[in-house]
Design a protein around this motif. Sequence first.
Motif, mmCIF file in Angstrom:
data_model
loop_
_atom_site.group_PDB
_atom_site.id
_atom_site.type_symbol
_atom_site.label_atom_id
_atom_site.label_comp_id
_atom_site.label_asym_id
_atom_site.label_seq_id
_atom_site.Cartn_x
_atom_site.Cartn_y
_atom_site.Cartn_z
ATOM 1 N N ASP A 274 -46.216 -50.344 9.986
ATOM 2 C CA ASP A 274 -47.142 -51.485 9.908
ATOM 3 C C ASP A 274 -46.594 -52.567 8.980
ATOM 4 O O ASP A 274 -45.996 -52.279 7.942
ATOM 5 N N ILE A 275 -46.831 -53.814 9.372
ATOM 6 C CA ILE A 275 -46.466 -54.970 8.541
ATOM 7 C C ILE A 275 -47.722 -55.790 8.308
ATOM 8 O O ILE A 275 -48.390 -56.213 9.258
ATOM 9 N N ALA A 276 -48.070 -56.005 7.042
ATOM 10 C CA ALA A 276 -49.261 -56.775 6.697
ATOM 11 C C ALA A 276 -48.893 -58.244 6.495
ATOM 12 O O ALA A 276 -47.748 -58.573 6.174
ATOM 13 N N ILE A 277 -49.869 -59.123 6.702
ATOM 14 C CA ILE A 277 -49.681 -60.554 6.436
ATOM 15 C C ILE A 277 -50.660 -60.945 5.339
ATOM 16 O O ILE A 277 -51.874 -60.864 5.507
ATOM 17 N N VAL A 278 -50.134 -61.372 4.195
ATOM 18 C CA VAL A 278 -50.956 -61.749 3.054
ATOM 19 C C VAL A 278 -50.568 -63.162 2.627
ATOM 20 O O VAL A 278 -49.418 -63.410 2.250
ATOM 21 N N ASP A 279 -51.533 -64.092 2.709
ATOM 22 C CA ASP A 279 -51.284 -65.493 2.335
ATOM 23 C C ASP A 279 -50.070 -66.068 3.057
ATOM 24 O O ASP A 279 -49.258 -66.787 2.485
ATOM 25 N N GLY A 280 -49.944 -65.714 4.337
ATOM 26 C CA GLY A 280 -48.852 -66.246 5.143
ATOM 27 C C GLY A 280 -47.517 -65.562 4.929
ATOM 28 O O GLY A 280 -46.506 -65.994 5.491
ATOM 29 N N PHE B 236 -45.116 -61.921 4.969
ATOM 30 C CA PHE B 236 -45.010 -60.583 5.525
ATOM 31 C C PHE B 236 -44.829 -59.588 4.383
ATOM 32 O O PHE B 236 -43.971 -59.764 3.525
ATOM 33 N N VAL B 237 -45.641 -58.556 4.387
ATOM 34 C CA VAL B 237 -45.572 -57.528 3.338
ATOM 35 C C VAL B 237 -45.226 -56.201 3.989
ATOM 36 O O VAL B 237 -45.999 -55.670 4.796
ATOM 37 N N LEU B 238 -44.056 -55.670 3.639
ATOM 38 C CA LEU B 238 -43.598 -54.403 4.186
ATOM 39 C C LEU B 238 -44.011 -53.264 3.262
ATOM 40 O O LEU B 238 -44.154 -53.463 2.044
ATOM 41 N N PRO B 239 -44.193 -52.069 3.807
ATOM 42 C CA PRO B 239 -44.497 -50.919 2.951
ATOM 43 C C PRO B 239 -43.385 -50.701 1.925
ATOM 44 O O PRO B 239 -42.226 -51.057 2.163
ATOM 45 N N ALA B 240 -43.749 -50.110 0.784
ATOM 46 C CA ALA B 240 -42.757 -49.850 -0.263
ATOM 47 C C ALA B 240 -41.619 -48.989 0.267
ATOM 48 O O ALA B 240 -40.451 -49.170 -0.085
ATOM 49 N N ILE B 241 -41.954 -48.060 1.126
ATOM 50 C CA ILE B 241 -40.939 -47.216 1.763
ATOM 51 C C ILE B 241 -40.949 -47.552 3.250
ATOM 52 O O ILE B 241 -41.956 -47.352 3.932
ATOM 53 N N ASN B 242 -39.838 -48.081 3.757
ATOM 54 C CA ASN B 242 -39.759 -48.439 5.166
ATOM 55 C C ASN B 242 -38.339 -48.222 5.664
ATOM 56 O O ASN B 242 -37.407 -48.061 4.876
ATOM 57 N N THR B 243 -38.188 -48.229 6.951
ATOM 58 C CA THR B 243 -36.888 -47.940 7.566
ATOM 59 C C THR B 243 -36.142 -49.195 7.988
ATOM 60 O O THR B 243 -35.131 -49.116 8.673
ATOM 61 N N GLY B 244 -36.652 -50.363 7.590
ATOM 62 C CA GLY B 244 -35.948 -51.610 7.892
ATOM 63 C C GLY B 244 -36.392 -52.254 9.195
ATOM 64 O O GLY B 244 -36.772 -51.575 10.144
ATOM 65 N N VAL B 245 -36.333 -53.583 9.220
ATOM 66 C CA VAL B 245 -36.722 -54.346 10.398
ATOM 67 C C VAL B 245 -36.003 -55.688 10.365
ATOM 68 O O VAL B 245 -35.799 -56.267 9.300
#
Length: 272
Positions: free
Chosen positions: A210-216, A218-227
């Motif tokens: 999941d990717i969140a959008i905060v104040d325009g 993109f916020v990635l999880p602290a642990i992610n596999t890259g995008v």
Amino acid sequence: GTKSVPAGTKSESAGTKSESAGTKSVPAGTTFEPLENYQFFYMYLCASLKIYKMGNKVEHVWNKLGALAIAACGEAVGAPLKLYFVAIFNFVGHLPPTNQADLLAACTRVRNAYNNRKGDPTELENAITALVAILNGLAEFVDFIAKGDKAKIESSGFTATSGEHHEAVIPVKSANPKAKSVESVLDLTVDTVLGATYYVWFIFMNGVFDIAIVDGRFVLPAINTGVQIIPKGGHHEKVAGLAKGKQAFVGVMAGNAAGLAPMSAIVDAWTT
């Protein structure tokens, strides 16, 4: 601080105005048009200018877009049945300032420069500058001929805007994107969305998260596999340099000045 008038000087004749340096006096008996006539003409002129000002014009959307979206703007104008195929924009003695081949070549230059932006960032900047100059010139050409007619402007492949202000509305969720791979180049397409001025592409190569959008942002999880993210692209993009034999997962969001639509469904494709 004043000078006296020499004796014998004649006063100004009745019915005339005094003469200024370099001007002639108005002869006695001269009549003038009623002031109301000039006021009416002035009001008519102002009204005409207002109507022209409020008419539709080419919207210079490329001035607020990323490299790939700018290229997409140019390709839309250079597409079949658009600017170079509409009779009112192509007649002897008054042709577009840039021909179709040169416009499309400038678009390709931007795309190639974008793919090599890490190796030569200066070329990307130069390519964008050159394409924007071409689009500005073509927009001026179309505005001159269309004279505010929205249908004529849009027949050229440009987007029309008017003097009236309408608040942007967040676009709806995109349809499912399509992704296919040819020789390590991932070809991405999605149907255009009404009101969208750009598309944000997400290419996951090691699983989806999941990717969140905060104040325009993109916020990635602290642990992610890259995008890989194309922040302001068009509805058709290509991603090069991917390793062969990998499964890619692709999603897209339609966006405009009001914000971003929800993420589309995620589709997958194997790189070849």
